[in-house]
Design a protein around this motif. Structure first.
Motif, PDB file in Angstrom:
ATOM      1  N   ASN A 185       0.845  -1.186   0.000  1.00  0.00           N
ATOM      2  CA  ASN A 185       0.000   0.000   0.000  1.00  0.00           C
ATOM      3  C   ASN A 185       0.881   1.237   0.000  1.00  0.00           C
ATOM      4  N   LYS A 186       0.253   2.389  -0.207  1.00  0.00           N
ATOM      5  CA  LYS A 186       1.006   3.627  -0.373  1.00  0.00           C
ATOM      6  C   LYS A 186       1.835   3.975   0.866  1.00  0.00           C
ATOM      7  N   ALA A 187       1.249   3.828   2.039  1.00  0.00           N
ATOM      8  CA  ALA A 187       1.960   4.191   3.264  1.00  0.00           C
ATOM      9  C   ALA A 187       3.165   3.281   3.494  1.00  0.00           C
ATOM     10  N   SER A 188       3.000   1.984   3.254  1.00  0.00           N
ATOM     11  CA  SER A 188       4.116   1.054   3.448  1.00  0.00           C
ATOM     12  C   SER A 188       5.266   1.345   2.499  1.00  0.00           C
ATOM     13  N   GLY A 220       8.725   2.672   3.854  1.00  0.00           N
ATOM     14  CA  GLY A 220       9.833   1.755   3.600  1.00  0.00           C
ATOM     15  C   GLY A 220      10.966   2.435   2.850  1.00  0.00           C
ATOM     16  N   LEU A 221      10.607   3.202   1.811  1.00  0.00           N
ATOM     17  CA  LEU A 221      11.630   3.957   1.078  1.00  0.00           C
ATOM     18  C   LEU A 221      12.256   5.034   1.950  1.00  0.00           C
ATOM     19  N   SER A 222      11.461   5.656   2.809  1.00  0.00           N
ATOM     20  CA  SER A 222      12.006   6.672   3.720  1.00  0.00           C
ATOM     21  C   SER A 222      13.000   6.058   4.698  1.00  0.00           C
ATOM     22  N   THR A 268      12.584  -2.233   6.564  1.00  0.00           N
ATOM     23  CA  THR A 268      11.571  -3.122   7.132  1.00  0.00           C
ATOM     24  C   THR A 268      10.769  -2.428   8.223  1.00  0.00           C
ATOM     25  N   VAL A 269      11.437  -1.697   9.083  1.00  0.00           N
ATOM     26  CA  VAL A 269      10.727  -0.966  10.139  1.00  0.00           C
ATOM     27  C   VAL A 269       9.791   0.068   9.514  1.00  0.00           C
ATOM     28  N   GLY A 270      10.261   0.787   8.507  1.00  0.00           N
ATOM     29  CA  GLY A 270       9.403   1.749   7.819  1.00  0.00           C
ATOM     30  C   GLY A 270       8.203   1.081   7.178  1.00  0.00           C
ATOM     31  N   TRP A 271       8.426  -0.087   6.577  1.00  0.00           N
ATOM     32  CA  TRP A 271       7.342  -0.829   5.929  1.00  0.00           C
ATOM     33  C   TRP A 271       6.286  -1.250   6.949  1.00  0.00           C
ATOM     34  N   VAL A 272       6.723  -1.772   8.078  1.00  0.00           N
ATOM     35  CA  VAL A 272       5.791  -2.233   9.116  1.00  0.00           C
ATOM     36  C   VAL A 272       5.013  -1.054   9.700  1.00  0.00           C
ATOM     37  N   GLY A 284       4.342   1.751   8.221  1.00  0.00           N
ATOM     38  CA  GLY A 284       3.400   2.173   7.180  1.00  0.00           C
ATOM     39  C   GLY A 284       2.197   1.256   7.090  1.00  0.00           C
ATOM     40  N   TYR A 285       2.413  -0.054   7.244  1.00  0.00           N
ATOM     41  CA  TYR A 285       1.300  -1.004   7.212  1.00  0.00           C
ATOM     42  C   TYR A 285       0.327  -0.737   8.354  1.00  0.00           C
ATOM     43  N   TYR A 286       0.859  -0.527   9.562  1.00  0.00           N
ATOM     44  CA  TYR A 286      -0.026  -0.291  10.696  1.00  0.00           C
ATOM     45  C   TYR A 286      -0.678   1.083  10.629  1.00  0.00           C
ATOM     46  N   LEU A 287      -0.022   2.061  10.037  1.00  0.00           N
ATOM     47  CA  LEU A 287      -0.674   3.355   9.828  1.00  0.00           C
ATOM     48  C   LEU A 287      -1.817   3.231   8.828  1.00  0.00           C
ATOM     49  N   ALA A 288      -1.622   2.443   7.775  1.00  0.00           N
ATOM     50  CA  ALA A 288      -2.706   2.209   6.813  1.00  0.00           C
ATOM     51  C   ALA A 288      -3.856   1.471   7.482  1.00  0.00           C
ATOM     52  N   LYS A 289      -3.527   0.526   8.340  1.00  0.00           N
ATOM     53  CA  LYS A 289      -4.566  -0.223   9.059  1.00  0.00           C
ATOM     54  C   LYS A 289      -5.355   0.703   9.979  1.00  0.00           C
ATOM     55  N   ARG A 290      -4.666   1.584  10.662  1.00  0.00           N
ATOM     56  CA  ARG A 290      -5.349   2.534  11.551  1.00  0.00           C
ATOM     57  C   ARG A 290      -6.193   3.520  10.754  1.00  0.00           C
ATOM     58  N   THR A 291      -5.687   3.964   9.617  1.00  0.00           N
ATOM     59  CA  THR A 291      -6.449   4.881   8.768  1.00  0.00           C
ATOM     60  C   THR A 291      -7.741   4.232   8.292  1.00  0.00           C
ATOM     61  N   GLU A 292      -7.659   2.977   7.851  1.00  0.00           N
ATOM     62  CA  GLU A 292      -8.868   2.275   7.416  1.00  0.00           C
ATOM     63  C   GLU A 292      -9.844   2.099   8.570  1.00  0.00           C
ATOM     64  N   TYR A 293      -9.344   1.829   9.769  1.00  0.00           N
ATOM     65  CA  TYR A 293     -10.221   1.699  10.935  1.00  0.00           C
ATOM     66  C   TYR A 293     -10.916   3.022  11.236  1.00  0.00           C
TER      67      TYR A 293
END
Length: 96
Positions: A18-21, A25-27, A56-60, A62-71
């Motif tokens: 997803n976009k945030a991950s 991750g790139l950041s 990897t830390v950035g990716w994770v 980002g994944y949880y930020l996307a999950k929180r945004t969807e929630y």
């Protein structure tokens, strides 16, 4: 967990790509490259393990930020639909 309440488990998980991950991750990877550059090490070849860790830390994160945004969006939608259901006189169909 305060970051994601238990009721967020009922939502489908966001895609891994997803976009945030991707952005975080790139950041993270760029942060490792900048750290190498500031410490006068070879930018790409030094600290490959650190580059992988930061990405990897950035990716994770980002994944949880996307999950929180969807929630949060699902929560707002649920409250809005509940309000519309409780007040149908305010939301009559136009022209019918």
């Amino acid at each position: 967990m305060v970051f994601l309440p238990d009721e967020s488990r009922s939502l489908p998980p966001p895609p891994l790509l997803n976009k945030a991950s991707v952005w975080l991750g790139l950041s993270g990877w760029m942060a490792a490259l900048l750290d190498n550059g500031f410490n006068r090490r070879p930018v790409i070849r030094a600290g490959v393990h650190r580059q992988i860790l930061f990405a990897t830390v950035g990716w994770v994160v980002g994944y949880y930020l996307a999950k929180r945004t969807e929630y949060m969006h699902a929560k707002v939608d649920r409250e809005l639909f509940e309000y519309v259901r409780q007040h149908p006189e305010d939301f009559k169909a136009a022209g019918i």
